[in-house]
Structure formats: structure tokens, C-alpha cells
Design a protein around this motif. Structure first.
Motif, PDB file in Angstrom:
ATOM      1  N   HIS A  34       0.905  -1.309   0.035  1.00 21.42           N
ATOM      2  CA  HIS A  34      -0.142   0.164   0.054  1.00 21.42           C
ATOM      3  C   HIS A  34       0.874   1.100  -0.018  1.00 21.42           C
ATOM      4  O   HIS A  34       0.648   2.093  -0.740  1.00 21.42           O
ATOM      5  CB  HIS A  34      -1.024  -0.054   1.066  1.00 21.42           C
ATOM      6  CG  HIS A  34      -1.614   1.170   1.223  1.00 21.42           C
ATOM      7  ND1 HIS A  34      -2.774   1.577   0.450  1.00 21.42           N
ATOM      8  CD2 HIS A  34      -1.733   2.191   2.141  1.00 21.42           C
ATOM      9  CE1 HIS A  34      -3.222   2.734   0.791  1.00 21.42           C
ATOM     10  NE2 HIS A  34      -2.711   3.334   1.860  1.00 21.42           N
ATOM     11  N   THR A  35       1.843   1.217   0.934  1.00 23.83           N
ATOM     12  CA  THR A  35       2.686   2.684   0.916  1.00 23.83           C
ATOM     13  C   THR A  35       3.692   2.629  -0.440  1.00 23.83           C
ATOM     14  O   THR A  35       3.676   3.581  -0.948  1.00 23.83           O
ATOM     15  CB  THR A  35       3.607   2.269   2.124  1.00 23.83           C
ATOM     16  OG1 THR A  35       2.912   2.252   3.477  1.00 23.83           O
ATOM     17  CG2 THR A  35       4.465   3.713   2.439  1.00 23.83           C
ATOM     18  N   LEU A  36       4.025   1.388  -0.894  1.00 24.52           N
ATOM     19  CA  LEU A  36       4.724   1.399  -2.183  1.00 24.52           C
ATOM     20  C   LEU A  36       3.873   1.982  -3.358  1.00 24.52           C
ATOM     21  O   LEU A  36       4.551   2.935  -3.963  1.00 24.52           O
ATOM     22  CB  LEU A  36       5.207   0.218  -2.605  1.00 24.52           C
ATOM     23  CG  LEU A  36       5.878   0.193  -3.854  1.00 24.52           C
ATOM     24  CD1 LEU A  36       7.201   0.823  -3.884  1.00 24.52           C
ATOM     25  CD2 LEU A  36       6.158  -1.579  -4.316  1.00 24.52           C
ATOM     26  N   SER A  37       2.740   1.743  -3.299  1.00 26.85           N
ATOM     27  CA  SER A  37       1.729   2.275  -4.354  1.00 26.85           C
ATOM     28  C   SER A  37       1.604   3.650  -4.105  1.00 26.85           C
ATOM     29  O   SER A  37       1.620   4.243  -5.036  1.00 26.85           O
ATOM     30  CB  SER A  37       0.327   1.442  -4.208  1.00 26.85           C
ATOM     31  OG  SER A  37      -0.287   1.829  -5.361  1.00 26.85           O
ATOM     32  N   SER A  38       1.413   4.017  -3.000  1.00 26.71           N
ATOM     33  CA  SER A  38       1.141   5.534  -2.734  1.00 26.71           C
ATOM     34  C   SER A  38       2.717   6.275  -3.105  1.00 26.71           C
ATOM     35  O   SER A  38       2.524   7.576  -4.003  1.00 26.71           O
ATOM     36  CB  SER A  38       0.977   5.839  -1.267  1.00 26.71           C
ATOM     37  OG  SER A  38      -0.387   5.496  -1.081  1.00 26.71           O
ATOM     38  N   LEU A  39       3.616   5.652  -2.819  1.00 28.51           N
ATOM     39  CA  LEU A  39       4.964   6.105  -3.321  1.00 28.51           C
ATOM     40  C   LEU A  39       5.179   6.425  -4.685  1.00 28.51           C
ATOM     41  O   LEU A  39       5.691   7.139  -5.312  1.00 28.51           O
ATOM     42  CB  LEU A  39       6.369   5.422  -2.546  1.00 28.51           C
ATOM     43  CG  LEU A  39       7.555   5.865  -3.032  1.00 28.51           C
ATOM     44  CD1 LEU A  39       7.897   7.467  -2.479  1.00 28.51           C
ATOM     45  CD2 LEU A  39       8.589   4.994  -2.438  1.00 28.51           C
ATOM     46  N   TRP A  40       4.911   5.167  -5.480  1.00 28.69           N
ATOM     47  CA  TRP A  40       5.105   5.115  -6.987  1.00 28.69           C
ATOM     48  C   TRP A  40       3.879   6.513  -7.574  1.00 28.69           C
ATOM     49  O   TRP A  40       4.375   7.206  -8.628  1.00 28.69           O
ATOM     50  CB  TRP A  40       4.362   3.861  -7.515  1.00 28.69           C
ATOM     51  CG  TRP A  40       4.067   3.960  -8.974  1.00 28.69           C
ATOM     52  CD1 TRP A  40       2.984   3.783  -9.628  1.00 28.69           C
ATOM     53  CD2 TRP A  40       5.127   4.409 -10.218  1.00 28.69           C
ATOM     54  NE1 TRP A  40       3.227   4.133 -10.801  1.00 28.69           N
ATOM     55  CE2 TRP A  40       4.446   4.288 -11.345  1.00 28.69           C
ATOM     56  CE3 TRP A  40       6.470   4.617 -10.213  1.00 28.69           C
ATOM     57  CZ2 TRP A  40       4.956   4.539 -12.400  1.00 28.69           C
ATOM     58  CZ3 TRP A  40       7.241   4.770 -11.233  1.00 28.69           C
ATOM     59  CH2 TRP A  40       6.303   4.797 -12.421  1.00 28.69           C
TER      60      TRP A  40
END
Length: 145
Positions: free
Chosen positions: A116-122
């Protein structure tokens, strides 16, 4: 006709590449992704690509040519030194952060520990480098120096 922005992601970890690709596929991003497994492969892709990447996301800890070695090579090249390079790595080591910025990295980000955090970062990376940052245009007629 303008070409879509190209993101070159350099990371030896297949799981990390897959997660970034999943985040990309789940959104409606108007860009292309290309993956390299280490610095040497990234340089070969740069030499062969008819499209200059808009930005590179580079892991540090990789076999062969690591991310800092790749960064040094890029920033010492007349052709590639202006291309944005974002270090995206698992290390939060202050020395590596210092070294990356000293060598010309445009940003240093620690990989999130969940999807979830990786998706937001992307999403944030995509938005910044495609909608906010103004990037120069380049001819891709010369080789890597």
C-alpha cells in the motif's frame, strides 16, 4: 506527437520489480516502464533505447554494478548527467544517503515495507516527475560517454 515518459527502474530484486510493476498496472499512468537488473544492464538499455528515460529509479545494493557505481557513471557522462536519478533502496544508512546526494542523486527514498505504501510512493513519484517537474528534452543521437 509527444512520446510518453519513460521510467527506467534498476533493481536486482524480482519481487520489488514485480511490486512496482503491479502498482503501475493498477493505476492509469501515462508512461512506460523498463526494468534492468543491475547497473550494467541499465547502461546497455540506455545505449540501445531510442527514447531517453524521463527519470531512473535505482536500487543501491545490486551485484555487478551497484547503484552508486551506476550513478557515478551517469553523472560523469555528458549525455546522461542531466537525467534525474532517484535512489530507491532498502538502506537508511546516513553514509549512503550522503554519498548518493554528493554524487548527484536527485532524491533518495527508502523502499516501503508494504505494498500500500509502495503504491502511494509510486503515485507520488509519477505525479512529481510527469506533472510537476520540468524536464529538458534531449536528442538521443549520441552514445554513452
Amino acid at each position: 506527437m509527444a512520446t510518453k515518459p519513460l521510467f527506467l527502474i534498476v533493481d536486482d530484486d524480482a519481487d520489488d520489480r514485480d511490486l512496482l510493476n503491479l502498482a503501475y498496472q493498477e493505476g492509469s499512468y501515462q508512461c512506460d516502464l523498463v526494468f534492468a537488473e543491475d547497473g550494467r544492464e541499465a547502461l546497455k538499455l540506455l545505449e540501445q533505447s531510442p527514447v531517453r528515460p524521463s527519470v531512473m529509479l535505482v536500487d543501491i545494493n545490486m551485484p555487478g554494478m551497484n547503484g552508486l557505481e551506476l550513478l557515478q557513471k551517469l553523472k560523469s557522462s555528458a549525455r546522461w548527467k542531466g537525467m534525474p536519478v532517484v535512489m530507491l533502496t532498502t538502506s537508511n544508512n546516513p553514509r549512503l544517503i550522503h554519498d548518493a546526494y554528493s554524487m548527484g542523486a536527485n532524491s533518495y527514498l527508502v523502499k516501503p515495507d508494504n505494498y500500500h505504501t509502495l503504491s502511494s510512493l509510486w503515485d507520488a513519484l509519477y505525479g512529481f516527475w510527469t506533472n510537476t517537474a520540468k524536464l529538458p528534452t534531449y536528442a538521443v543521437s549520441q552514445g554513452v560517454s
